[in-house]
Design a protein around this motif. Sequence first.
Motif, PDB file in Angstrom:
ATOM      1  N   ILE A  50       0.826  -1.212   0.000  1.00  0.00           N
ATOM      2  CA  ILE A  50       0.000   0.000   0.000  1.00  0.00           C
ATOM      3  C   ILE A  50       0.858   1.259   0.000  1.00  0.00           C
ATOM      4  N   ASN A  51       2.022   1.212   0.633  1.00  0.00           N
ATOM      5  CA  ASN A  51       2.894   2.388   0.658  1.00  0.00           C
ATOM      6  C   ASN A  51       3.478   2.705  -0.714  1.00  0.00           C
ATOM      7  N   ARG A  52       3.474   1.752  -1.630  1.00  0.00           N
ATOM      8  CA  ARG A  52       3.973   1.977  -2.992  1.00  0.00           C
ATOM      9  C   ARG A  52       2.896   2.533  -3.921  1.00  0.00           C
ATOM     10  N   VAL A  53       1.686   2.654  -3.428  1.00  0.00           N
ATOM     11  CA  VAL A  53       0.597   3.260  -4.182  1.00  0.00           C
ATOM     12  C   VAL A  53       0.606   4.751  -3.854  1.00  0.00           C
ATOM     13  N   TYR A 108       0.794   9.912   4.538  1.00  0.00           N
ATOM     14  CA  TYR A 108       0.608   8.915   5.588  1.00  0.00           C
ATOM     15  C   TYR A 108       1.042   7.556   5.068  1.00  0.00           C
ATOM     16  N   ALA A 109       1.882   6.872   5.843  1.00  0.00           N
ATOM     17  CA  ALA A 109       2.357   5.547   5.435  1.00  0.00           C
ATOM     18  C   ALA A 109       1.902   4.508   6.447  1.00  0.00           C
ATOM     19  N   ILE A 110       1.643   3.309   5.963  1.00  0.00           N
ATOM     20  CA  ILE A 110       1.253   2.172   6.791  1.00  0.00           C
ATOM     21  C   ILE A 110       2.524   1.473   7.308  1.00  0.00           C
ATOM     22  N   LYS A 111       2.528   1.056   8.567  1.00  0.00           N
ATOM     23  CA  LYS A 111       3.683   0.325   9.098  1.00  0.00           C
ATOM     24  C   LYS A 111       3.749  -1.042   8.448  1.00  0.00           C
TER      25      LYS A 111
END
Length: 113
Positions: A50-53, A108-111
């Motif tokens: 998800i962080n690469r989106v 915002y990034a997901i751990k």
Amino acid sequence: MRLTYTCRACKKQNYLPIKEETRPDLQKRINADEVSVNCNSCGKMDKRHINRVTAIPDSRILLIGVALGLVVTVILIGYFGFIAALSFSIPIMVWRYESEQAHKFNSYAIKRK
């Protein structure tokens, strides 16, 4: 705002059909930390974290804002003068809103687990 990712094989930018306002909302919708994607150019199936989106302003909505601003300006120019010139700021407001939404998503990034 449109969600995009870059294909690992051909390095082309693709768009996700899913529309969410934030990464946590996207994570809840797909019930995972990775999104299954299919490249439109090379056809490669892959999973992206998800962080690469990333989110980008939607150019279609920006064009609608420009068209609306031009129409309102042309209609009001004969009647109100200066107010018509102010109505040309509609595309700027649309662009700013889209940019803020994209910035909110990207900041915002997901751990990672």
